[in-house]
Design a protein around this motif. Structure first.
Motif, short mmCIF file in Angstrom:
data_model
loop_
_atom_site.label_atom_id
_atom_site.label_comp_id
_atom_site.label_asym_id
_atom_site.label_seq_id
_atom_site.Cartn_x
_atom_site.Cartn_y
_atom_site.Cartn_z
N GLN A 66 -75.96 -113.11 -79.59
CA GLN A 66 -75.14 -114.20 -79.06
C GLN A 66 -73.81 -113.73 -78.48
O GLN A 66 -72.74 -114.28 -78.74
N PHE A 67 -73.88 -112.67 -77.66
CA PHE A 67 -72.70 -112.23 -76.91
C PHE A 67 -72.49 -113.17 -75.71
O PHE A 67 -73.45 -113.65 -75.11
N HIS A 68 -71.22 -113.40 -75.37
CA HIS A 68 -70.88 -114.30 -74.27
C HIS A 68 -70.37 -113.50 -73.07
O HIS A 68 -70.01 -112.33 -73.21
N PRO A 69 -70.32 -114.11 -71.89
CA PRO A 69 -69.85 -113.40 -70.69
C PRO A 69 -68.49 -112.75 -70.90
O PRO A 69 -67.59 -113.34 -71.49
N GLY A 70 -68.38 -111.51 -70.43
CA GLY A 70 -67.15 -110.76 -70.57
C GLY A 70 -67.11 -109.88 -71.80
O GLY A 70 -66.18 -109.10 -71.97
N LYS A 71 -68.13 -110.02 -72.68
CA LYS A 71 -68.19 -109.21 -73.89
C LYS A 71 -69.48 -108.40 -73.89
O LYS A 71 -70.48 -108.81 -73.31
N GLY A 72 -69.45 -107.25 -74.57
CA GLY A 72 -70.64 -106.40 -74.57
C GLY A 72 -70.74 -105.55 -75.81
O GLY A 72 -69.92 -105.67 -76.74
N LEU A 73 -71.70 -104.68 -75.81
CA LEU A 73 -71.97 -103.81 -76.96
C LEU A 73 -72.09 -102.36 -76.51
O LEU A 73 -72.35 -102.08 -75.34
N PHE A 74 -71.89 -101.45 -77.46
CA PHE A 74 -72.24 -100.05 -77.23
C PHE A 74 -72.81 -99.50 -78.52
O PHE A 74 -72.60 -100.04 -79.61
N THR A 75 -73.57 -98.41 -78.38
CA THR A 75 -74.20 -97.82 -79.54
C THR A 75 -74.49 -96.35 -79.27
O THR A 75 -74.52 -95.92 -78.12
N ASP A 76 -74.69 -95.58 -80.33
CA ASP A 76 -75.19 -94.22 -80.19
C ASP A 76 -76.68 -94.29 -79.90
O ASP A 76 -77.43 -94.92 -80.66
N MET A 77 -77.13 -93.68 -78.82
CA MET A 77 -78.54 -93.63 -78.48
C MET A 77 -79.01 -92.20 -78.63
O MET A 77 -78.47 -91.28 -78.02
N ASN A 78 -80.01 -91.99 -79.48
CA ASN A 78 -80.62 -90.68 -79.65
C ASN A 78 -82.08 -90.76 -79.24
O ASN A 78 -82.82 -91.63 -79.73
N ALA A 79 -82.49 -89.89 -78.34
CA ALA A 79 -83.84 -89.96 -77.78
C ALA A 79 -84.49 -88.58 -77.75
O ALA A 79 -83.80 -87.55 -77.83
N ILE A 80 -85.81 -88.58 -77.63
CA ILE A 80 -86.57 -87.35 -77.42
C ILE A 80 -87.33 -87.50 -76.11
O ILE A 80 -88.10 -88.45 -75.95
N ARG A 81 -87.08 -86.60 -75.18
CA ARG A 81 -87.80 -86.60 -73.90
C ARG A 81 -88.60 -85.31 -73.83
O ARG A 81 -88.12 -84.28 -73.36
N ARG A 134 -80.25 -105.40 -73.53
CA ARG A 134 -80.16 -106.73 -72.90
C ARG A 134 -80.72 -107.81 -73.82
O ARG A 134 -80.16 -108.90 -73.94
N LEU A 135 -81.83 -107.49 -74.47
CA LEU A 135 -82.39 -108.42 -75.44
C LEU A 135 -81.45 -108.59 -76.63
O LEU A 135 -81.29 -109.70 -77.16
N ALA A 136 -80.80 -107.49 -77.05
CA ALA A 136 -79.87 -107.58 -78.18
C ALA A 136 -78.69 -108.49 -77.86
O ALA A 136 -78.22 -109.23 -78.74
N LEU A 137 -78.18 -108.45 -76.63
CA LEU A 137 -77.07 -109.32 -76.26
C LEU A 137 -77.44 -110.78 -76.42
O LEU A 137 -76.61 -111.61 -76.82
N LYS A 138 -78.69 -111.13 -76.12
CA LYS A 138 -79.15 -112.50 -76.31
C LYS A 138 -79.28 -112.83 -77.79
O LYS A 138 -78.78 -113.86 -78.26
N ARG A 139 -79.91 -111.93 -78.53
CA ARG A 139 -80.15 -112.18 -79.95
C ARG A 139 -78.85 -112.22 -80.76
O ARG A 139 -78.72 -112.99 -81.70
#
Length: 336
Positions: free
Chosen positions: A95-110, A88-93
């Motif tokens: 400069q994505f506009h309404p109707g557009k978005g992002l996706f990414t590979d997320m790798n995590a350790i739980r 959500r912070l990345a969308l602001k930084r």
């Protein structure tokens, strides 16, 4: 005692070499289909965030993040649990506009995950997030997005069946929508997990809505949800019926994200008012972040479902307890 269940007569659907080809096929095709369905662009994402940023996903509030000191930058890093807040912070930084978005590979350790057929301490998923307008914060918009995601899933599965003729996994495109309260009312004597199994047995593709708040009968939430990303009235899980394991099978957790009012309400309800002072939360409460919808879609889970494996270790590399390794070896199952 091993927590692994091997279905009677189960055999790994593909050879080791063909398994790797199928995994690559699914991942490369699905991300294209998902991006087209939701108007998303691929971005780079962090493996870790600064401990005091408030950006890490707190999950159910009890899981311990993997932390490490970084002497040269005078900070402590945390390996992400997910990128729910960072996106959500990345969308602001960015400069994505309404109707557009992002996706990414997320790798995590739980590190505190209880490993079994479906769970690993290593988490790999497509994390996505999209800017929306305030008038889009509705259940109707949520349902529309779920249907678009399932369209991308089914298109990928159809293409996989053509590329690998020995695979015949069927995934229903039509989605059955039901709230957690409606599910509890329908199956009051079952546990939350048993309810999910029961509804998926009837309706093979289910979107279970409104997860996080307390239910009327039990007085407990159906499942845990952090108070600071999904709006508990506008979220849910995509569940499929898994014919190999004969159980419900979650492939995605998603939702319309909290606005200022929902965050304020949910922080108080969950006893997490201390988070109000964190940088991310201050920005959100001040209305400085875009309104969004987003979620995570399990990469290994989707591969399991489409290929028809019974254990997540057949499609991803992780660490397993000796009993699990022995059980799988005895059944002729190779863990990556």
């Amino acid at each position: 005692m091993s927590k692994v269940c091997i279905p009677q007569g189960y055999k790994t659907p593909l050879s080791v070499y063909e398994m790797q080809r199928a995994i690559e096929f699914i991942k490369s095709n699905f991300q294209v289909n998902l991006g087209n369905a939701l108007n998303l662009r691929r971005v780079s994402a962090p493996l870790f965030v600064e401990e005091n940023s408030g950006l890490n996903d707190n999950l159910n509030g009890v899981e311990r993040p993997v932390s490490f000191d970084i002497p040269d930058v005078h900070a402590t890093g945390q390996v992400v649990h997910s990128l729910a807040k960072w996106k959500r912070l990345a969308l602001k930084r960015y400069q994505f506009h309404p109707g557009k978005g992002l996706f990414t590979d997320m790798n995590a350790i739980r590190r505190d995950e209880v490993v079994d057929n479906l769970h690993s301490i290593y988490v790999d998923q497509w994390d996505w997030e999209k800017v929306i307008l305030r008038e889009d914060r509705t259940e109707s918009y949520l349902r529309q997005t779920v249907r678009a995601i399932m369209g991308a899933v089914c298109e990928t599965n159809d293409a996989l069946d053509i590329a690998f003729p020995s695979l015949h996994t069927r995934i229903d495109r039509d989605v059955y929508f039901i709230s957690t309260q409606e599910l509890e009312d329908r199956f009051p004597d079952l546990t939350p997990k048993q309810r999910e199994d029961a509804i998926c047995r009837e309706h093979h593709t289910v979107f279970l809505m409104q997860i996080g708040g307390n239910l009327k009968r039990s007085g407990q939430p159906h499942d845990g949800r952090a108070p600071d990303y999904d709006d508990w009235q506008l979220n849910g899980d995509i569940l499929l019926w898994n014919p190999v394991l004969e159980r419900s099978f979650e492939i995605s957790s998603m939702g319309i994200r909290v606005d200022e009012a929902a965050l304020d309400r949910q922080l108080t309800a969950s006893g997490c008012d201390d988070r109000r002072t964190l940088p991310f939360h201050r920005m959100l409460l001040a209305g400085e972040l875009p309104l969004t919808i987003g979620g995570g879609i399990g990469q290994s889970r989707l591969c399991m479902m489409m290929i028809g494996t019974c254990h997540i270790g057949e499609v991803q590399a992780s660490l397993w307890d000796p009993e699990t390794v022995q059980t799988c070896e005895s059944a002729g199952i190779m863990l990556l």
